[in-house]
Design a protein around this motif. Structure first.
Motif, short mmCIF file in Angstrom:
data_model
loop_
_atom_site.label_atom_id
_atom_site.label_comp_id
_atom_site.label_asym_id
_atom_site.label_seq_id
_atom_site.Cartn_x
_atom_site.Cartn_y
_atom_site.Cartn_z
N CYS A 106 26.91 69.16 21.75
CA CYS A 106 25.94 68.84 22.80
C CYS A 106 25.21 70.08 23.30
O CYS A 106 24.23 69.98 24.02
CB CYS A 106 26.64 68.15 23.97
SG CYS A 106 27.80 69.25 24.81
N GLY A 166 31.21 70.70 21.19
CA GLY A 166 30.16 71.66 21.52
C GLY A 166 28.82 71.31 20.89
O GLY A 166 27.83 72.01 21.10
N HIS A 213 34.02 73.23 26.16
CA HIS A 213 34.77 72.53 25.11
C HIS A 213 36.02 73.31 24.73
O HIS A 213 36.42 73.35 23.56
CB HIS A 213 33.88 72.28 23.91
CG HIS A 213 32.67 71.47 24.24
ND1 HIS A 213 31.53 72.04 24.75
CD2 HIS A 213 32.43 70.15 24.18
CE1 HIS A 213 30.63 71.09 24.98
NE2 HIS A 213 31.16 69.93 24.65
N PRO A 244 31.93 69.15 30.04
CA PRO A 244 30.74 68.49 30.58
C PRO A 244 30.83 66.97 30.40
O PRO A 244 30.03 66.22 30.94
CB PRO A 244 29.60 69.08 29.75
CG PRO A 244 30.24 69.51 28.48
CD PRO A 244 31.65 69.90 28.82
N HIS A 245 31.82 66.52 29.65
CA HIS A 245 31.96 65.09 29.37
C HIS A 245 33.08 64.46 30.19
O HIS A 245 33.48 63.34 29.92
CB HIS A 245 32.26 64.88 27.88
CG HIS A 245 31.30 65.61 26.99
ND1 HIS A 245 29.97 65.33 26.94
CD2 HIS A 245 31.51 66.64 26.13
CE1 HIS A 245 29.39 66.15 26.07
NE2 HIS A 245 30.29 66.95 25.58
N CYS A 268 33.20 65.43 21.22
CA CYS A 268 32.25 66.54 21.13
C CYS A 268 33.00 67.86 21.17
O CYS A 268 33.85 68.07 22.02
CB CYS A 268 31.27 66.47 22.30
SG CYS A 268 30.09 67.84 22.28
ZN LIG Z 1 29.77 68.40 24.34
#
Ligand SMILES: [Zn+2]
Length: 290
Positions: A56, A54, A61, A40-41, A52
């Protein structure tokens, strides 16, 4: 084709859930064997600080998404309906899975290379889960101790042998990829992953850091090897001496430990001539001269 893919997804989910039931944490994989859910990043600028994994709260991930919770696994697959396989995270409790990936691509016989390592380092490959890959390779599943982090490596042990450790994953049996299906070798699916033999485990760990090891470390290591020989019972004197001498030569301690090792071996009842011959053959095996 769409139907086939949907069936592959359903099948992969079913296999993933049954792996999870055995305590193996899983993630959905795409046909390319990569994690099916993208980060998602991926469009965000490089984060300041640690990446990250996970925190978030979203999926994507990689191996950090892996779970043994059937609800979460269903959610992961629901978010990735194009998944046709699943990955099993290595290095996680309770199994601390280590994958020995015996490749065929490099043109070398990696199974023979492993047998040779086993002979040289005096371990036997235990009966364990074996997964056959579409390219004719094999994955051996082993378990490690909880307090040891086995790193991923490619070809470090021998050409064609890759190790999947902490942060890595194995394509699970029942997965379908662009190249074909992964399946448990006949007669091994019901087995529990076997404990990694200590001598093999030692080979999987990063070599002791330092080209110029601190004197104390060298001495401690050497003392450990001598102690290992000193505590040998009658039936294992030669084996232990050979093993210790191999480690000594691999770590550049061979010449320094020659006399202490001979002395220790004589103490356990070997003749000096026998001891020197064993050490010399260890030196030859490791490519060093005694
Ligand atoms: Zn994340």
């Amino acid at each position: 084709m769409a139907t086939t893919d949907r069936q592959a997804t359903t099948l992969a989910l079913a296999h993933a859930l049954s792996a999870a039931e055995r305590g193996l944490a899983v993630i959905p994989l795409s046909r390319t064997k990569l994690p099916a859910l993208r980060s998602p990043h991926r469009d965000a600028p490089e984060p300041v600080g640690p990446p990250c994994h996970g925190e978030c709260g979203r999926f994507g991930h990689g191996v950090y998404d892996a779970s043994t919770d059937p609800l979460r696994i269903r959610e992961l697959f629901a978010a990735a309906p194009w998944a046709t396989g699943y990955g099993i995270a290595c290095g996680l409790p309770p199994h601390h899975l280590i994958g020995v990936d015996l490749d065929t691509k490099s043109g070398t016989d990696s199974s023979a290379a492993l047998r040779e390592l086993a002979l040289r380092h005096l371990f036997t490959i235990p009966e364990t889960v074996v997964v056959l890959t579409p390219s004719g390779g094999r994955h051996l599943w082993l378990t490690g101790p909880p307090d040891v982090v086995v790193p991923n490596s490619a070809g470090r042990l021998a050409p064609g042998i890759d190790i999947r450790g902490a942060g890595g994953y194995l394509v699970g049996p029942g997965s379908r990829t662009a190249h074909g299906a992964y399946a448990a070798a006949p007669g091994t699916a019901h087995l529990a992953p076997a404990v990694c033999p200590p001598a093999l485990l030692r080979l999987l760990l990063p070599p002791p850091r330092a080209t110029h090891p601190a004197a104390t470390t060298t001495t401690d290591h050497g003392r450990g090897l001598v102690q290992f020989v000193l505590t040998a019972h009658a039936g294992q004197r030669n084996t232990r001496l050979f093993w210790a001498a191999c480690r000594a030569y691999e770590n550049g301690l061979g010449p320094a430990l020659l006399d202490p090792l001979v002395e220790a071996a004589v103490h356990t009842g070997l003749s000096e001539r026998e001891a020197r011959a064993t050490i010399a053959s260890a030196a030859r095996m490791t490519g060093r001269r005694a």
